[in-house]
Each structure stands twice: as C-alpha cells, then as structure tokens.
Design a protein around this motif. Structure first.
Motif, PDB file in Angstrom:
ATOM      1  N   ARG A  82       6.549   9.065   9.514  1.00 13.22           N
ATOM      2  CA  ARG A  82       4.698   9.083   9.823  1.00 13.22           C
ATOM      3  C   ARG A  82       4.348   7.794   9.835  1.00 13.22           C
ATOM      4  O   ARG A  82       3.678   7.531  11.110  1.00 13.22           O
ATOM      5  CB  ARG A  82       4.160   9.285   8.293  1.00 13.22           C
ATOM      6  CG  ARG A  82       4.232  11.040   7.974  1.00 13.22           C
ATOM      7  CD  ARG A  82       2.830  11.226   7.302  1.00 13.22           C
ATOM      8  NE  ARG A  82       3.621  12.342   6.390  1.00 13.22           N
ATOM      9  CZ  ARG A  82       3.126  13.661   6.673  1.00 13.22           C
ATOM     10  NH1 ARG A  82       2.071  13.425   7.688  1.00 13.22           N
ATOM     11  NH2 ARG A  82       3.130  14.710   6.608  1.00 13.22           N
ATOM     12  N   ARG A  83       5.172   6.399   9.507  1.00 15.15           N
ATOM     13  CA  ARG A  83       4.833   5.228   9.950  1.00 15.15           C
ATOM     14  C   ARG A  83       5.619   5.121  11.278  1.00 15.15           C
ATOM     15  O   ARG A  83       4.887   4.026  11.730  1.00 15.15           O
ATOM     16  CB  ARG A  83       5.057   4.381   9.033  1.00 15.15           C
ATOM     17  CG  ARG A  83       4.078   4.185   6.952  1.00 15.15           C
ATOM     18  CD  ARG A  83       5.330   3.458   5.951  1.00 15.15           C
ATOM     19  NE  ARG A  83       5.028   2.160   5.951  1.00 15.15           N
ATOM     20  CZ  ARG A  83       4.123   1.276   6.064  1.00 15.15           C
ATOM     21  NH1 ARG A  83       2.724   1.837   5.773  1.00 15.15           N
ATOM     22  NH2 ARG A  83       3.343   0.022   6.139  1.00 15.15           N
TER      23      ARG A  83
ATOM     24  N   ASP B  21       8.726  12.341   4.375  1.00 13.18           N
ATOM     25  CA  ASP B  21       7.348  11.992   5.008  1.00 13.18           C
ATOM     26  C   ASP B  21       7.325  11.024   5.248  1.00 13.18           C
ATOM     27  O   ASP B  21       6.787  10.512   6.522  1.00 13.18           O
ATOM     28  CB  ASP B  21       6.182  12.060   3.204  1.00 13.18           C
ATOM     29  CG  ASP B  21       7.382  13.874   2.535  1.00 13.18           C
ATOM     30  OD1 ASP B  21       6.791  14.390   1.637  1.00 13.18           O
ATOM     31  OD2 ASP B  21       7.636  14.638   4.038  1.00 13.18           O
ATOM     32  N   ILE B  22       6.836   9.247   4.316  1.00  7.53           N
ATOM     33  CA  ILE B  22       5.987   8.803   4.373  1.00  7.53           C
ATOM     34  C   ILE B  22       6.568   7.765   5.204  1.00  7.53           C
ATOM     35  O   ILE B  22       6.445   7.425   6.961  1.00  7.53           O
ATOM     36  CB  ILE B  22       6.695   7.850   3.149  1.00  7.53           C
ATOM     37  CG1 ILE B  22       5.114   8.650   2.124  1.00  7.53           C
ATOM     38  CG2 ILE B  22       5.217   6.502   3.921  1.00  7.53           C
ATOM     39  CD1 ILE B  22       4.878   8.122   1.520  1.00  7.53           C
TER      40      ILE B  22
ATOM     41  N   GLU C 298       3.142   6.765  13.255  1.00  2.00           N
ATOM     42  CA  GLU C 298       1.754   5.961  13.832  1.00  2.00           C
ATOM     43  C   GLU C 298       2.131   4.741  13.685  1.00  2.00           C
ATOM     44  O   GLU C 298       1.092   3.439  14.310  1.00  2.00           O
ATOM     45  CB  GLU C 298       1.293   6.492  12.052  1.00  2.00           C
ATOM     46  CG  GLU C 298       1.301   7.395  11.548  1.00  2.00           C
ATOM     47  CD  GLU C 298       0.293   7.174  10.331  1.00  2.00           C
ATOM     48  OE1 GLU C 298       0.342   6.441   9.484  1.00  2.00           O
ATOM     49  OE2 GLU C 298       0.244   8.788  10.429  1.00  2.00           O
ATOM     50  N   GLY C 299       3.330   3.894  13.990  1.00  8.32           N
ATOM     51  CA  GLY C 299       3.488   2.548  14.383  1.00  8.32           C
ATOM     52  C   GLY C 299       2.784   1.428  13.311  1.00  8.32           C
ATOM     53  O   GLY C 299       1.908   0.510  13.727  1.00  8.32           O
ATOM     54  N   ALA C 300       2.906   2.028  11.862  1.00  7.49           N
ATOM     55  CA  ALA C 300       2.336   1.332  11.011  1.00  7.49           C
ATOM     56  C   ALA C 300       2.993   0.279  11.081  1.00  7.49           C
ATOM     57  O   ALA C 300       4.122  -0.059  11.297  1.00  7.49           O
ATOM     58  CB  ALA C 300       2.185   1.861   9.734  1.00  7.49           C
ATOM     59  N   GLY C 301       2.634  -1.462  10.420  1.00 14.31           N
ATOM     60  CA  GLY C 301       3.391  -2.183  10.502  1.00 14.31           C
ATOM     61  C   GLY C 301       3.962  -2.664   9.515  1.00 14.31           C
ATOM     62  O   GLY C 301       3.968  -2.796   8.384  1.00 14.31           O
TER      63      GLY C 301
ATOM     64  N   ASP D 258       1.697   4.213  -3.397  1.00 15.48           N
ATOM     65  CA  ASP D 258       1.340   5.980  -2.344  1.00 15.48           C
ATOM     66  C   ASP D 258       2.362   6.788  -2.391  1.00 15.48           C
ATOM     67  O   ASP D 258       2.480   7.408  -3.473  1.00 15.48           O
ATOM     68  CB  ASP D 258       0.954   5.708  -0.839  1.00 15.48           C
ATOM     69  CG  ASP D 258      -0.053   5.454  -0.937  1.00 15.48           C
ATOM     70  OD1 ASP D 258      -0.582   5.569   0.713  1.00 15.48           O
ATOM     71  OD2 ASP D 258      -1.500   5.620  -1.393  1.00 15.48           O
TER      72      ASP D 258
ATOM     73  N   ASP E  42       0.505  -1.076  -0.049  1.00 18.02           N
ATOM     74  CA  ASP E  42       0.273  -0.274  -0.210  1.00 18.02           C
ATOM     75  C   ASP E  42       1.027   1.577  -0.096  1.00 18.02           C
ATOM     76  O   ASP E  42       0.379   2.334  -1.155  1.00 18.02           O
ATOM     77  CB  ASP E  42      -1.562   0.027   0.917  1.00 18.02           C
ATOM     78  CG  ASP E  42      -0.093  -0.467   2.694  1.00 18.02           C
ATOM     79  OD1 ASP E  42      -0.803   0.093   3.557  1.00 18.02           O
ATOM     80  OD2 ASP E  42       0.937  -0.494   2.374  1.00 18.02           O
TER      81      ASP E  42
ATOM     82  N   ILE F  53      11.097  11.572  -0.874  1.00 23.22           N
ATOM     83  CA  ILE F  53       9.544  11.629  -0.040  1.00 23.22           C
ATOM     84  C   ILE F  53       9.400  10.576   0.880  1.00 23.22           C
ATOM     85  O   ILE F  53       8.982  10.799   2.578  1.00 23.22           O
ATOM     86  CB  ILE F  53       8.701  11.425  -1.028  1.00 23.22           C
ATOM     87  CG1 ILE F  53       8.224  12.683  -2.150  1.00 23.22           C
ATOM     88  CG2 ILE F  53       7.401  10.728  -0.245  1.00 23.22           C
ATOM     89  CD1 ILE F  53       7.488  12.430  -4.007  1.00 23.22           C
TER      90      ILE F  53
END
Lengths: 172, 252
Positions: free
Chosen positions: A86-87, A82-83, A90-93, A45, A41, A78
């Motif tokens: 943020r990940r 940025d990404i 946000e503690g994203a996977g 993006d 994903d 980027i």
C-alpha cells in the motif's frame, strides 16, 4: 477422551497464552516494525495490526512454543503483503537509505551523537540486510533460524550479514 | 582465491561462531599470518558491535505506553484503519485512550494522512539530553561546511552568520528526510548545555506566521516562508524559544 472438548481446551490455552504474551513482546515487536518500515507511524500501526491478527489466529498457536517468533512471522507477513504494497502504491514517504541520514563532515566529529548514530547505523542499510541483521544480531536467531524465518538459504543469510557489517566498516 | 565478499562472509561466520571446526581452524591459521586479513576481521567485528548496540538502543525507545494502549481489549469492537482499510485500526474503547494518547490521536485525525513534520521532530528531539551534544564544538570552517551542505539540500542560505543566536553555541548540522522532503537540523546548546534545534524543511508549505506551542516539556515556535517550514524547538522557556524564532524569522 472427548475430541471436541480437548480441542476447545487447546484453543482456550492458545488464546490465553497469546493474550498474556503480547505485552511483554511489545518493545521487540516495535523494534522489528521500525527497523522494517523505517517510519514511526507505520511501525505503531504494524504492531497493533500484528497483535490483532495474533488474537484472531490464536487457535493456530501451539501453546509452549516460541510466541515471539510466531508474532514476528505475523508482523513480517502483514508488512510484506499489506502495508508495504500500500505504501508503494500510495507513494508514501519511504526514506531512502541514502537520504535517511546524511551527515556531511560526520567523520570529523569524534563524539557520539547518540540518537543520530542509532538511526544512521540502521536506516541506511538496504531492507534485506537490515532484516537479517535484526534477526541475528538483535534477536539472537541462529543462521539456520534466520534462514527459515526469511525463507532464504543459509548462505544468503551469511552474505547479507557480511554486507551489513561491511557497509558500516567501510564508512569509517 | 576468494572475492572480498566471500572473504567477508567467512570472517563474519567466524565472528558469529557459525563455522565448523575444520573451517574455523583453517581461517584462524590464515589470520595468524595475514595482517591485512586481521585488520578486516577487526573492522567487521567493530561494525557488528555497533549494529548490536544500535538495536539495543532502539529497544529503549519503544513508546510502550502508546503500544499498550493500542492493544485490543477483550471483546471491544474493531474500527477500520484510515490508512490501511482492511487492517483493524486503533480501538477507542473507553478506558484505553487516556490523556496524551487521546491528544495524539486527535492530532493525527486533524492533520490527516501524512502527519506533521514537526511531530516527527518532537519525537526525535525528546531523545536529546545535555549529553547528546557534549562533544567539542566544531571550528568555524567545519561549521560553515556543515551548514552549507545542509543549506544546499534544503534550498536555504545557511551560514554561521545567518543562523547565529545570542549566547548559543553551534554544535552540528545534519540532514534528514521526512516524507520525501529534505529536513535540515541545526543543533545549538545554551551556556548550560541544553540543546535547541533549528529545523528547516523544504516541503513547499504556504507562508504562515510564527506560532508557538508546547509538546510536553518541549517548547516550539514555527513558521513557513517561500516553500520552507522552519522550527525552533528546545526544553527552554517558551519566551526564549519564541525570541530565537523571531530573530531567525527576520533572516529566512
């Protein structure tokens, strides 16, 4: 020669070249994004964000130079600025290298599980090694070009590539 | 005396043709005399070939239709990203979003930030063909070993008996991670060699009864119980997949 006029023509040429050059680069951009982020994903993006920023900054592209390298640099910027930040916030996977693909008894399996093999090979390498390996072995950058793209000394490129190969060689 | 890492770096530079003539000559001379070094050279060479092949294969997997559809059209307004505010996100200008892409985007909106683990499996399962699993089946002890290893991680008792399905041949069990949760994949093939996956994810989901759906050519049946999600997926008729799910749901 009208300075303003020629600048406008230059910008127009840059914009045209960038727009026309995006689609042929999509698969390679996606690959770079996927190898970097290890998440489908985020990869999509990232590709889209890269294309948008490339169009926004098309004036900065010098017509006739390597568009693909320019796009990779944007993508990387980027991701780093940025990404990725943020990940992490946000503690994203994030898929850890060890967890990405753990196949117990894999050594006994002689045949090639094609898709699993692809993911295992790449996803388990640490980010720095993956990135260097993609540029040099995937995209054909020379050591010097990779060093420049990554902002590291050539010796570091060399040791990252060796570490990437070694990690796989030692698994067998 | 070089360290192992330094030696590897030199061998790799030779493999990548990045050594100057003098250094190359010296290294080739050493390789001629040192069998262990030659073996190491070959191992690094083979690893490099594997890496290159993997990158090549990845290129084939790019979702071109979706990527093209997501390209900004001339003059279209930009919508803010849900996930990354400040980075312009997918433009839903008319004519760009069609068919499957619209459905996918709608599904993402419904499912929220994290997405659906089953969607991740679909993307993976789409790559599988008969050839993927056309290797010799493991013997009973290896099957038990693989299932046990996966079962330990997903916290479910996986044994050859507990996953047995009528007319299906076990091929391999391995582990992935999705969004931080352990995701076990157990692959079977039917008598014609078509793969069916039984997936278990330890994601703490609330209990839910079996539901069936289609994603393109793939048929899915899924349920959740005791904090684990379960999924049976394959390119078989919906009824067969649903049958497998009913059989397995009794055991998990």
């Amino acid at each position: 020669m009208n300075g303003v006029g020629s600048n406008a023509r230059m910008s127009e040429a840059s914009r045209r070249e960038v727009r026309a050059g995006l689609e042929p680069c999509l698969a390679r951009l996606w690959r770079y994004a996927l190898v970097t982020s290890r998440a489908r994903d985020a990869a999509e993006d990232l590709v889209q964000a890269t294309c948008l920023r490339a169009i926004e900054r098309a004036d900065q592209f010098v017509p006739g130079t390597r568009l693909d390298r320019w796009l990779f640099a944007i993508l990387r910027s980027i991701w780093l600025n940025d990404i990725r930040a943020r990940r992490i916030r946000e503690g994203a996977g994030f898929v850890d290298a060890e967890d990405a693909l753990a196949i117990d008894g894999a050594r006994e399996i002689e045949a090639n599980i094609f898709a699993a093999e692809v993911f295992r090979t790449i996803a388990q390498l640490p980010e720095a090694q993956r990135e260097a390996a993609l540029l040099v072995y995937g995209e054909g950058y020379s050591y010097a070009e990779a060093a420049s793209a990554l902002g590291i000394p050539i010796g570091t490129v060399m040791s990252r590539l060796a570490a990437a190969r070694s990690a796989l060689a030692d698994l067998k | 005396m070089l360290t192992m890492a330094e030696e590897d770096a030199e061998l790799v530079a030779l493999l990548d043709d990045q050594l100057d003539e003098d250094a190359k000559g010296r290294l080739l001379a050493r390789l001629a005399k040192d069998e262990a070094l030659r073996k190491r050279y070959e191992a690094l060479r083979d690893a490099g070939a594997q890496i290159a092949a993997s990158f090549e294969a990845l290129l084939e997997m790019a979702p071109l239709a979706r990527l093209r559809a997501a390209l900004p059209s001339e003059g279209a307004p930009r919508a803010a990203s849900r996930r990354f505010p400040g980075i312009a996100f997918r433009e839903l200008a008319a004519g760009i979003v069609v068919g499957l892409l619209a459905a996918t985007a709608a599904a993402w909106l419904v499912l929220g930030e994290r997405g659906d683990w089953r969607e991740a499996v679909v993307q993976y399962a789409e790559l599988y063909t008969k050839d993927t699993f056309a290797f010799p089946s493991p013997d009973a002890s290896l099957e038990a070993q693989q299932l046990s290893a996966v079962g330990t991680r997903v916290g479910t008792d996986l044994t050859p008996e507990s996953v047995r399905l009528p007319d299906m041949q076990f091929k391999v069990a391995f582990l992935l991670t999705y969004d931080g949760s352990a995701l076990g994949q157990i692959a079977f093939v039917d008598p014609r060699g078509d793969p069916v996956l039984f997936c278990v994810i330890a994601n703490g989901a609330a209990d839910s009864p079996t539901r069936s759906e289609r994603r393109g050519k793939l048929s899915l049946s899924s349920w959740s119980h005791a904090g684990r999600g379960y999924l049976v997926i394959g390119r078989l008729p919906d009824e067969r997949i649903a049958d497998f799910a009913r059989t397995l749901e009794k055991r998990f």
